[in-house]
Scaffold this active site. Structure first.
Site, PDB file in Angstrom:
ATOM      1  N   GLY A   1       0.824  -1.216   0.000  1.00 21.85           N
ATOM      2  CA  GLY A   1       0.000   0.000   0.000  1.00 21.85           C
ATOM      3  C   GLY A   1       0.846   1.249   0.000  1.00 21.85           C
ATOM      4  N   ALA A   2       1.823   1.285  -0.915  1.00 17.58           N
ATOM      5  CA  ALA A   2       2.792   2.392  -0.897  1.00 17.58           C
ATOM      6  C   ALA A   2       2.531   3.423  -1.990  1.00 17.58           C
ATOM      7  CB  ALA A   2       4.215   1.834  -1.023  1.00 17.58           C
ATOM      8  N   SER A   3       1.366   3.335  -2.645  1.00 24.09           N
ATOM      9  CA  SER A   3       1.079   4.319  -3.694  1.00 24.09           C
ATOM     10  C   SER A   3       0.609   5.649  -3.103  1.00 24.09           C
ATOM     11  CB  SER A   3       0.022   3.771  -4.659  1.00 24.09           C
ATOM     12  OG  SER A   3      -1.136   3.360  -3.962  1.00 24.09           O
TER      13      SER A   3
ATOM     14  N   ASN B   1       1.521  -2.521   5.405  1.00 23.72           N
ATOM     15  CA  ASN B   1       0.841  -1.234   5.610  1.00 23.72           C
ATOM     16  C   ASN B   1      -0.525  -1.162   4.947  1.00 23.72           C
ATOM     17  OD1 ASN B   1       0.804   1.925   5.909  1.00 23.72           O
ATOM     18  ND2 ASN B   1       0.620   1.544   3.700  1.00 23.72           N
TER      19      ASN B   1
ATOM     20  N   SER C   1      -3.081   0.510  14.421  1.00 23.75           N
ATOM     21  CA  SER C   1      -3.814   1.776  14.629  1.00 23.75           C
ATOM     22  C   SER C   1      -4.146   1.922  16.111  1.00 23.75           C
ATOM     23  CB  SER C   1      -5.125   1.758  13.842  1.00 23.75           C
ATOM     24  OG  SER C   1      -5.948   2.831  14.243  1.00 23.75           O
TER      25      SER C   1
ATOM     26  N   TYR D   1     -12.779  -2.490  12.181  1.00 21.45           N
ATOM     27  CA  TYR D   1     -11.417  -1.964  12.014  1.00 21.45           C
ATOM     28  C   TYR D   1     -10.583  -2.223  13.274  1.00 21.45           C
ATOM     29  CZ  TYR D   1      -7.787   1.508  10.811  1.00 21.45           C
ATOM     30  OH  TYR D   1      -6.596   2.143  10.528  1.00 21.45           O
TER      31      TYR D   1
ATOM     32  N   THR E   1      -9.571  -5.802  13.548  1.00 23.73           N
ATOM     33  CA  THR E   1      -8.471  -6.194  12.643  1.00 23.73           C
ATOM     34  C   THR E   1      -7.143  -5.670  13.174  1.00 23.73           C
ATOM     35  OG1 THR E   1      -8.664  -4.253  11.141  1.00 23.73           O
ATOM     36  CG2 THR E   1      -9.995  -6.206  10.613  1.00 23.73           C
ATOM     37  N   LYS E   2      -7.153  -4.467  13.716  1.00 26.51           N
ATOM     38  CA  LYS E   2      -5.887  -3.895  14.191  1.00 26.51           C
ATOM     39  C   LYS E   2      -5.458  -4.529  15.529  1.00 26.51           C
ATOM     40  CE  LYS E   2      -5.178  -1.162  10.686  1.00 26.51           C
ATOM     41  NZ  LYS E   2      -4.063  -1.426   9.749  1.00 26.51           N
TER      42      LYS E   2
ATOM     43  N   ILE F   1      -3.706  10.510  11.224  1.00 26.39           N
ATOM     44  CA  ILE F   1      -2.639  11.006  10.370  1.00 26.39           C
ATOM     45  C   ILE F   1      -3.291  11.584   9.109  1.00 26.39           C
ATOM     46  CG2 ILE F   1      -0.480  10.403   9.197  1.00 26.39           C
ATOM     47  CD1 ILE F   1      -0.439   9.840  12.263  1.00 26.39           C
TER      48      ILE F   1
HETATM   49  P1  NAP Z   1      -4.682   5.429   2.399  1.00 25.30           P
HETATM   50  O1  NAP Z   1      -4.230   6.829   2.241  1.00 25.30           O
HETATM   51  O2  NAP Z   1      -6.131   5.121   2.244  1.00 25.30           O
HETATM   52  O3  NAP Z   1      -3.818   4.504   1.394  1.00 25.30           O
HETATM   53  C1  NAP Z   1      -4.080   3.150   1.361  1.00 25.30           C
HETATM   54  C2  NAP Z   1      -2.988   2.460   0.592  1.00 25.30           C
HETATM   55  O4  NAP Z   1      -3.240   1.048   0.689  1.00 25.30           O
HETATM   56  C3  NAP Z   1      -2.975   2.809  -0.876  1.00 25.30           C
HETATM   57  O5  NAP Z   1      -1.652   2.806  -1.332  1.00 25.30           O
HETATM   58  C4  NAP Z   1      -3.761   1.661  -1.520  1.00 25.30           C
HETATM   59  O6  NAP Z   1      -3.350   1.357  -2.839  1.00 25.30           O
HETATM   60  C5  NAP Z   1      -3.355   0.525  -0.612  1.00 25.30           C
HETATM   61  N1  NAP Z   1      -4.303  -0.570  -0.624  1.00 25.30           N
HETATM   62  C6  NAP Z   1      -5.609  -0.572  -0.292  1.00 25.30           C
HETATM   63  N2  NAP Z   1      -6.134  -1.791  -0.434  1.00 25.30           N
HETATM   64  C7  NAP Z   1      -5.119  -2.581  -0.861  1.00 25.30           C
HETATM   65  C8  NAP Z   1      -5.015  -3.950  -1.179  1.00 25.30           C
HETATM   66  N3  NAP Z   1      -6.069  -4.754  -1.118  1.00 25.30           N
HETATM   67  N4  NAP Z   1      -3.809  -4.432  -1.582  1.00 25.30           N
HETATM   68  C9  NAP Z   1      -2.736  -3.627  -1.673  1.00 25.30           C
HETATM   69  N5  NAP Z   1      -2.769  -2.311  -1.392  1.00 25.30           N
HETATM   70  C10 NAP Z   1      -3.956  -1.804  -0.986  1.00 25.30           C
HETATM   71  O7  NAP Z   1      -4.292   4.827   3.819  1.00 25.30           O
HETATM   72  P2  NAP Z   1      -3.306   5.392   4.962  1.00 25.30           P
HETATM   73  O8  NAP Z   1      -4.064   6.390   5.762  1.00 25.30           O
HETATM   74  O9  NAP Z   1      -1.994   5.757   4.391  1.00 25.30           O
HETATM   75  O10 NAP Z   1      -3.188   4.071   5.856  1.00 25.30           O
HETATM   76  C11 NAP Z   1      -2.110   3.166   5.732  1.00 25.30           C
HETATM   77  C12 NAP Z   1      -2.143   2.232   6.917  1.00 25.30           C
HETATM   78  O11 NAP Z   1      -2.094   3.000   8.111  1.00 25.30           O
HETATM   79  C13 NAP Z   1      -3.392   1.353   7.005  1.00 25.30           C
HETATM   80  O12 NAP Z   1      -3.051   0.078   7.467  1.00 25.30           O
HETATM   81  C14 NAP Z   1      -4.231   2.094   8.024  1.00 25.30           C
HETATM   82  O13 NAP Z   1      -5.129   1.233   8.676  1.00 25.30           O
HETATM   83  C15 NAP Z   1      -3.160   2.624   8.954  1.00 25.30           C
HETATM   84  N6  NAP Z   1      -3.574   3.768   9.750  1.00 25.30           N
HETATM   85  C16 NAP Z   1      -3.874   4.966   9.172  1.00 25.30           C
HETATM   86  C17 NAP Z   1      -4.252   6.027   9.989  1.00 25.30           C
HETATM   87  C18 NAP Z   1      -4.572   7.378   9.444  1.00 25.30           C
HETATM   88  O14 NAP Z   1      -4.981   8.227  10.236  1.00 25.30           O
HETATM   89  N7  NAP Z   1      -4.401   7.659   8.174  1.00 25.30           N
HETATM   90  C19 NAP Z   1      -4.309   5.853  11.380  1.00 25.30           C
HETATM   91  C20 NAP Z   1      -4.011   4.623  11.921  1.00 25.30           C
HETATM   92  C21 NAP Z   1      -3.631   3.587  11.105  1.00 25.30           C
HETATM   93  P3  NAP Z   1      -4.160   1.838  -4.167  1.00 25.30           P
HETATM   94  O15 NAP Z   1      -4.385   3.299  -4.025  1.00 25.30           O
HETATM   95  O16 NAP Z   1      -3.263   1.465  -5.285  1.00 25.30           O
HETATM   96  O17 NAP Z   1      -5.433   1.054  -4.163  1.00 25.30           O
END
Ligand code: NAP
Length: 247
Positions: free
Chosen positions: A12-14, A90, A142, A155, A158-159, A188
């Site tokens: 999920g690094a895009s 991630n 999370s 959610y 899962t976490k 974040i």
């Molecule tokens: P995000 O901005 O929604 O980005 C999600 C990333 O995951 C994208 O690169 C997406 O790729 C990829 N992805 C989604 N489904 C996928 C799959 N089935 N296989 C492979 N890649 C997949 O998310 P984020 O906020 O950066 O969150 C990243 C991690 O941090 C997650 O595990 C989330 O639960 C955790 N987290 C985030 C927050 C927050 O506040 N943002 C807080 C706590 C924990 P595509 O775009 O190519 O689909």
């Protein structure tokens, strides 16, 4: 870094946190495999940014919740980049719903990506790390795993699973030189949070002692530390980075 050409795979690094971690690890000298699911154009941009830093990078598409696709991804990464030293699990999804409105499809998707996907990737990475007798796995969890936020039962579950697997795998894999830790971010500033209603974000802001959302670069800094030899004596931990939200 002691050795040249270490390789990290970030799922999920895009976008968002994964993107920031990929870039930060490249800064530390890693070649990087940039996993994505749907957004090839954004993943290619991350590859471009890594190569601009003088490191190798590839974009590799795989649904992290699909075991066959995950295994194919690891074969590609090893073929193209030669090895895997660091796995960052991630890729994650959130789909808030009150208990009675949680659909079976949403439940399956969350479990597949947020839990099973972390296992599939950990298994595939460990097979490679065994040979090197060294490796690092970082699971992005999370604070929702530690706080009861209405609408986040799936959610949070899962976490919570991620935290438990992290501790258990740390014990299982320590004899093989593999460290396993988790990072539990609070709110974040990413697309994931941008989807929340503004009044919800404002409500959360009043509960964060440091008074702001976290930055992806701050989470990436912690990941880079956990990946490094400076963290050689840290394993099995879930490190919270949330501006004090969960206190
Ligand atoms: P995000 O901005 O929604 O980005 C999600 C990333 O995951 C994208 O690169 C997406 O790729 C990829 N992805 C989604 N489904 C996928 C799959 N089935 N296989 C492979 N890649 C997949 O998310 P984020 O906020 O950066 O969150 C990243 C991690 O941090 C997650 O595990 C989330 O639960 C955790 N987290 C985030 C927050 C927050 O506040 N943002 C807080 C706590 C924990 P595509 O775009 O190519 O689909």
């Amino acid at each position: 870094m002691e050795e040249e050409c270490k390789v990290a795979l970030v799922t999920g690094a895009s976008r968002g946190i994964g993107r920031a971690i990929a870039l930060r690890l490249a800064e530390s000298g890693y070649d990087v495999a940039v996993n994505y699911n749907s957004n090839a154009a954004e993943a290619d941009k991350v590859v471009g940014a890594v190569t601009a830093m003088g490191r190798k990078a590839i974009a590799v598409r795989a649904n992290a919740g699909d075991r066959a696709e995950v295994n194919a991804m690891f074969r590609t990464v090893v073929k193209e980049l030669g090895r895997i030293d660091v796995l960052v699990n991630n890729a994650g999804v959130v789909d808030d719903a009150f208990l009675l409105t949680v659909s079976p499809d949403s439940l399956d998707r969350s479990l597949d990506i947020n839990v099973k996907g972390y296992f599939y990737c950990a298994q595939a990475a460990t097979l490679k790390m065994f040979k090197a007798k060294k490796g690092v796995i970082i699971n992005v969890s999370s604070v929702s795993s530690m706080m009861a936020l209405p609408g986040q039962s799936v959610y949070a579950a899962t976490k919570g699973a991620v935290n438990s697997m992290t501790a258990t795998l740390a014990r299982e894999l320590a004899p093989y030189g593999i460290r396993v830790n988790a990072i539990a971010p609070g709110f974040i500033a990413t697309d994931m949070v941008a989807h929340l209603p503004e009044e919800k974000i404002n409500e959360y802001l009043t509960q964060i002692p440091l008074g702001r959302l976290g930055k992806v670069e701050e989470v990436a800094e912690l990941a880079a530390f956990l990946a490094s030899d400076e963290a050689a004596y840290i394993t099995g931990q879930t490190l919270v980075i949330d501006g004090g939200l969960s206190l």
